[in-house]
Enzyme design. Structure first.
Site: not given
Ligand code: GLV
Length: 331
Positions: A164-165, A187, A249, A278, A296, A298
């Site tokens: 994806g992006r 997929r 995730r 988490e 976490h 990101g």
């Molecule tokens: C962060 O974990 C998100 O899904 O934006």
């Protein structure tokens, strides 16, 4: 003109965690917003009660809305504007059946999340976590030609699961920045011309990607269909010299199987920004020298967190103005 100046009752919104101040200002200008000044996590009970007390909720990915909670009678809440691109914390089908709209924040966290995947890939390859700990503990006795050697990143093969992006942004970083060939599993079929432009080749199975890649980076959504996608069998399909990077995730990886694979040398290392439960991170992972761990982060830049908040606010504004949501999640 805001709804307040028009003299209408403002929709009651609960914002579950502290957000960047410009977002909080925007929310209080448009809604009767309850903010979380102390940033303390809500209890399960408080979150459930919020569904009865508020017209809308702006939660983070850490707050879960299960089918059993969403199917209770008498809920007041009409929209859950998730502060995340992922929405595995919400049972969207149950929300939809209960007449609750769900929105997410796609697009604005692509680059920052790919940056963290790249950071973890480099950290894992070059043993950065171990090396820094070792230096800070005062154990560094000087340069050694053979101690603590990592593995070269340039020219190695990147495997992406979920193009994806964020997967594409990671592929571009690796291909253009580090001369890495890219193989991937997705997929659905991805446009050949697009992926060719950053050297990526779509393979037919996850196992094929795992067996060819020197670094495997996970970018698929969370949720029941991807839970433990990377299990003991799949870890065994990876090269013993390979590293696993996860910024998607925690549940996508069977953490117990991962710990075993790292302990027995089934794979060489891992870089993780997300975990199954988490904020709990297993001690076994925290103790391993061949693992780099981040809490976490990101999307954790001021710019991105502000854009995520503004996107969630835009969804709330559109909803209460009776307009289509900019990023509605549909089943
Ligand atoms: C962060 O974990 C998100 O899904 O934006």
């Amino acid at each position: 003109m805001s709804a307040r100046t028009q003299g209408k009752r403002l929709p009651k919104i609960l914002v579950t965690r502290k957000l960047p101040s410009s977002v909080e200002q925007d929310l209080t200008a448009h809604f009767d917003a309850t903010l979380n000044e102390t940033d303390s996590p809500l209890t399960k009970e408080q979150l459930e009660q919020a569904l009865y007390d508020y017209d809308g909720i702006l939660p983070t990915a850490a707050e879960k809305f299960s089918a059993s909670v969403l199917s209770k009678p008498g809920l007041k809440c009409r929209i859950i504007a998730n502060f995340a691109v992922g929405y595995d914390n919400i049972d969207v089908e149950a929300a939809t059946n209960a007449g609750i709209s769900v929105s997410n924040t796609p697009g604005v966290l692509t680059n920052c999340t790919a940056d963290i995947a790249m950071t973890l890939l480099l950290m894992s390859a070059r043993r950065a976590s171990f090396s820094e700990r070792y230096l800070r503990k005062g154990e560094w006795a000087g340069f050694s030609p053979t101690f603590n050697l990592g593995t070269r990143v340039t020219g190695k093969t990147l495997g992406i699961i979920g193009m994806g992006r964020i997967g594409k942004a990671m592929a571009k970083r690796c291909y253009f920045g580090f001369g890495m060939p890219v193989v991937f599993y997705n997929r659905s079929r991805i446009d050949l011309e697009e992926t060719k432009s950053f050297g990526a080749v779509q393979l037919n199975s996850i196992d094929q990607v795992l067996s060819e890649a020197d670094f495997v980076s996970l970018h698929c959504p969370g949720g029941p269909t991807t839970r433990h996608l990377i299990n003991a069998h799949r870890l065994a399909a990876m090269k013993p010299t390979a590293h696993l990077i996860n910024t998607s995730r925690g549940e996508v990886v069977d953490e117990i199987a991962l710990i075993a694979a790292l302990q027995t040398g089934t794979i060489a290392g891992a870089g993780l920004d997300v975990f199954e439960e988490e904020p709990k991170v297993p001690k076994a992972l925290r103790n391993m020298d061949n693992v780099s761990l981040l809490p976490h982060i990101g999307s954790g830049t001021l710019e991105t967190r502000t854009e995520m908040g503004m996107k969630a606010a835009d969804n709330l504004k559109a909803f209460f103005a009776g307009k289509p949501l900019p990023s509605q999640v549909k089943i």
